[in-house]
Design an enzyme around this catalytic site. Structure first.
Site, PDB file in Angstrom:
ATOM      1  N   PRO A   1       0.828  -1.221   0.000  1.00 33.16           N
ATOM      2  CA  PRO A   1       0.000   0.000   0.000  1.00 33.16           C
ATOM      3  C   PRO A   1       0.851   1.255   0.000  1.00 33.16           C
ATOM      4  O   PRO A   1       1.854   1.348   0.714  1.00 33.16           O
ATOM      5  CB  PRO A   1      -0.802  -0.133   1.297  1.00 33.16           C
ATOM      6  CG  PRO A   1      -0.937  -1.607   1.480  1.00 33.16           C
ATOM      7  CD  PRO A   1       0.383  -2.183   1.004  1.00 33.16           C
ATOM      8  N   CYS A   2       0.429   2.222  -0.823  1.00 33.01           N
ATOM      9  CA  CYS A   2       1.318   3.337  -1.126  1.00 33.01           C
ATOM     10  C   CYS A   2       0.764   4.700  -0.704  1.00 33.01           C
ATOM     11  O   CYS A   2       1.360   5.722  -1.004  1.00 33.01           O
ATOM     12  CB  CYS A   2       1.590   3.368  -2.633  1.00 33.01           C
ATOM     13  SG  CYS A   2       0.071   3.440  -3.632  1.00 33.01           S
ATOM     14  N   GLN A   3      -0.385   4.737   0.005  1.00 29.87           N
ATOM     15  CA  GLN A   3      -0.990   6.034   0.288  1.00 29.87           C
ATOM     16  C   GLN A   3      -0.051   6.978   1.034  1.00 29.87           C
ATOM     17  O   GLN A   3      -0.082   8.182   0.830  1.00 29.87           O
ATOM     18  CB  GLN A   3      -2.281   5.854   1.112  1.00 29.87           C
ATOM     19  CG  GLN A   3      -3.412   5.213   0.340  1.00 29.87           C
ATOM     20  CD  GLN A   3      -3.425   3.709   0.465  1.00 29.87           C
ATOM     21  OE1 GLN A   3      -2.382   3.087   0.665  1.00 29.87           O
ATOM     22  NE2 GLN A   3      -4.588   3.100   0.329  1.00 29.87           N
TER      23      GLN A   3
ATOM     24  N   PHE B   1       3.061   7.338   0.738  1.00 32.23           N
ATOM     25  CA  PHE B   1       4.098   7.911  -0.115  1.00 32.23           C
ATOM     26  C   PHE B   1       3.491   8.805  -1.193  1.00 32.23           C
ATOM     27  O   PHE B   1       4.187   9.519  -1.879  1.00 32.23           O
ATOM     28  CB  PHE B   1       4.892   6.806  -0.820  1.00 32.23           C
ATOM     29  CG  PHE B   1       5.582   5.857   0.113  1.00 32.23           C
ATOM     30  CD1 PHE B   1       6.461   6.327   1.068  1.00 32.23           C
ATOM     31  CD2 PHE B   1       5.355   4.500   0.030  1.00 32.23           C
ATOM     32  CE1 PHE B   1       7.114   5.453   1.927  1.00 32.23           C
ATOM     33  CE2 PHE B   1       6.004   3.612   0.874  1.00 32.23           C
ATOM     34  CZ  PHE B   1       6.879   4.100   1.830  1.00 32.23           C
TER      35      PHE B   1
ATOM     36  N   ASN C   1       5.197   0.566  -6.741  1.00 29.02           N
ATOM     37  CA  ASN C   1       4.716   1.579  -5.805  1.00 29.02           C
ATOM     38  C   ASN C   1       4.580   2.917  -6.546  1.00 29.02           C
ATOM     39  O   ASN C   1       4.830   2.996  -7.750  1.00 29.02           O
ATOM     40  CB  ASN C   1       5.664   1.703  -4.610  1.00 29.02           C
ATOM     41  CG  ASN C   1       4.917   1.976  -3.318  1.00 29.02           C
ATOM     42  OD1 ASN C   1       4.293   3.025  -3.169  1.00 29.02           O
ATOM     43  ND2 ASN C   1       4.957   1.030  -2.384  1.00 29.02           N
TER      44      ASN C   1
END
Length: 288
Positions: free
Chosen positions: A62-64, A66, A100
């Site tokens: 999960p990339c929220q 960044f 990502n």
């Protein structure tokens, strides 16, 4: 990413996720096993994955945290990048691909993950790809970290192939849909009204987001909008947005509207995953 890698010739042994709505959709559309698993528990994950003896592990932590649209912090979800590195360094597949958001390169987390992977015997190379240059009708930049056995040269050669194979022109909505889309302009709800919201099909879509709202009654035209709001301008449907993410037309989505829009927005475009997979596979055969 599973569908893209499968389309490119890889045999997917199993998939793992901790969000039940996504698992149900996955089961509906793909034939291989998917298991509910909290991947933040590295020990439990290794016990589940290691017996499969995979040659390749792919994943998109999960990339929220960044994301440029997020808080730009490095909290709990960012730590899943380290969990991915921990799982790979324990299972020790021949190769790995981690995806990502592109600005993860500026984070402390990715440097720590790379250290873990290097200590496990991997060489790696990274690349940021704008999906609109590889046949996806969307301006979506994604970061890929590709790992291979140290000294093989496969990681750097794969990245070189990824860069060399890109088109010089972006793919537009019209390029991809042709006459199947019955509009010339469409509405995409902006992050703020300081940004435009009306786009032309003769350009790539902006990055698909989880928010997909009707046109507000009091919407005022932005100077950069491609058209005035009129009866022919509408938001894209969730299935049209899924096709912008290059899901096949027969892909079935289940669940609430919010969950479906989240699944679509969070996905790696299928054609982008296919592209990365093909370049890795071609490089593997070239080096052999």
């Amino acid at each position: 990413m599973s569908l893209g890698f499968e389309n490119s010739g890889y045999q997917i042994l199993a998939a793992f996720d901790n969000w039940l709505p996504a698992i149900e959709v996955y089961k509906r559309n793909l034939q291989h096993d998917i298991f509910e698993l909290d991947l933040s528990d590295v020990t439990a994950s290794v016990l589940k994955i290691e017996p499969l003896k995979p040659d390749l592990i792919i994943g998109g932590p999960p990339c929220q945290e960044f994301s440029i649209s997020g808080k730009r912090s490095e909290g709990g979800k960012a730590q899943l990048t380290l969990c991915f590195a921990g799982i790979v360094s324990s299972v020790l597949p021949k190769f790995f691909v981690m995806e990502n958001v592109y600005n993860i390169e500026k984070s402390k987390t990715i440097h720590e993950a790379r250290r873990i992977l290097e200590n496990a015997g991997y060489e790696f190379s990274s690349v940021v790809v704008d999906a609109s240059y590889i046949g996806v009708p969307q301006m979506r930049k994604r970061y890929f970290l590709i790992g291979a056995p140290k000294g093989s040269g496969i990681a750097s050669l794969t990245v070189e192939a990824i860069v060399a194979g890109q088109s010089v022109n972006r793919t537009t909505i019209h390029d991809y849909f042709g006459a199947d889309l019955d509009l010339e302009f469409y509405y995409a709800h902006p992050r703020s009204y300081q940004r435009r919201a009306v786009f032309s099909v003769n350009e790539p879509s902006a990055t698909i987001r989880r928010v997909n709202r009707p046109i507000p009654e009091n919407y005022k035209r932005h100077p950069a909008d491609k058209s005035d709001i009129n009866s022919s301008v509408r938001p894209l449907t969730f299935m049209e947005r899924a096709q912008v993410q290059t899901f096949p037309r027969n892909y079935e989505f289940l669940g609430s509207k919010t969950n479906i829009e989240t699944m679509i927005a969070n996905a790696v475009p299928v054609k982008l995953a296919e592209y990365i997979a093909k370049k890795l596979m071609e490089t593997q055969y070239l080096v052999k």
